[in-house]
Design an enzyme around this catalytic site. Sequence first.
Site, PDB file in Angstrom:
ATOM      1  N   ASP A  54      40.116  37.725  44.773  1.00 11.44           N
ATOM      2  CA  ASP A  54      39.491  38.474  43.675  1.00 11.44           C
ATOM      3  C   ASP A  54      40.109  39.859  43.492  1.00 11.44           C
ATOM      4  O   ASP A  54      39.417  40.888  43.503  1.00 11.44           O
ATOM      5  CB  ASP A  54      37.983  38.617  43.909  1.00 11.44           C
ATOM      6  CG  ASP A  54      37.314  37.308  44.264  1.00 11.44           C
ATOM      7  OD1 ASP A  54      37.764  36.261  43.764  1.00 11.44           O
ATOM      8  OD2 ASP A  54      36.335  37.326  45.040  1.00 11.44           O
ATOM      9  N   GLU A 228      33.611  32.001  35.620  1.00 11.50           N
ATOM     10  CA  GLU A 228      33.352  33.220  36.377  1.00 11.50           C
ATOM     11  C   GLU A 228      34.543  34.169  36.254  1.00 11.50           C
ATOM     12  O   GLU A 228      35.516  33.890  35.543  1.00 11.50           O
ATOM     13  CB  GLU A 228      33.079  32.899  37.849  1.00 11.50           C
ATOM     14  CG  GLU A 228      34.264  32.307  38.596  1.00 11.50           C
ATOM     15  CD  GLU A 228      33.947  31.965  40.044  1.00 11.50           C
ATOM     16  OE1 GLU A 228      32.755  31.993  40.428  1.00 11.50           O
ATOM     17  OE2 GLU A 228      34.894  31.653  40.803  1.00 11.50           O
TER      18      GLU A 228
END
Length: 356
Positions: A54, A228
Amino acid sequence: MTWYSARFLPLSLLWLTLACNSGSSPAPAPPTPPPPTTPTATTFTNPLLSAGPDPWVYRKDNVYYYMNTTGGNIVIRKTAKMTELASAVSTVVWTPQQAGINQRDLWAPELYFFDGKWYIYYSADPFCCAGHRVHVLENDAADPTTGTWTYRGRIANPTADLWAIDGTVLEQNGKRYLIWSGHEVESSGTQRLYISEMSNPWTLVGPRVELSHPEFDWETIGEPDVNEGPEILKHGGKTFLVYSASHCSTDDYSLGMLTASSTADPMQPSSWTKSTKPVFAKNPAGQAYGPGHNGFFQSPDGTEDWIIYHANPLTGQGCGDNRSPRIQKFTWKADGTPDFGTPVALGAKLTKPSGE
């Protein structure tokens, strides 16, 4: 010299006398050559770090601030050159197990500078409320790796305070909006993309509006179905919402995209057009499995656009720390949409960002 004439001196003494009085000095030594210089490298290779799920980059005043999921705390790396991220100064800026704030599984931190202060949005499980929520930290120091980070609390829509992760901020038409991945109802596992208007950096107002949900085959691989990691990219009068689709446990985690006018109302689902195919997907031959949860930045001289993302080097590695941060330059298509290409091969030599 004495009063008597030099013409009466022996020839050998006359020569010595003239030499001593001539004022001559020894010949100068040859100049010392400069030390050899090491040629500056013009290329780099991915990954930037051995681990870094991420990844996120924010640039201010010619400094890049990098963050990624660590799980237990929040860390900022500070560098002038993204290709030198591995040697960047790394600072732990927040560990939540303090002052009664207990959280676990901290994910996907993002750093922003708003109205003279720094803010970090991150996801964490606060040991309540059916799991993860998006949380906000604030710091008024000039440098986000210094000063004191103050916990501002959970940022949640007042009409639907449900499971939520991956908060990102959109600025459009003079307003700010939080976009995140969440559940429609508490019992649902499907992750959808939602947007709400912000009244300040830690408060949402008004309705919660769904912008996207998993619907195409490439968005529904693995369990649960997932949209997401929303990220904003702006160019040429358009706003792009690039997100990650399918579950991170699969090799088919990839990027999808929504497109809107940069002057449209982002709260209106009709403002957005969804791509029917992924805009960035795996490259097994290049050891890039499950590429996703990206960010964007420009080269130091501002002439190039770059994407940062994580990917696994081997098949079947899923959602763990084998996901490493990688960067590559991207271009723009004739219709004004980004062309991210294919994930470049792991270890391939790439030209450094312009201006490094």
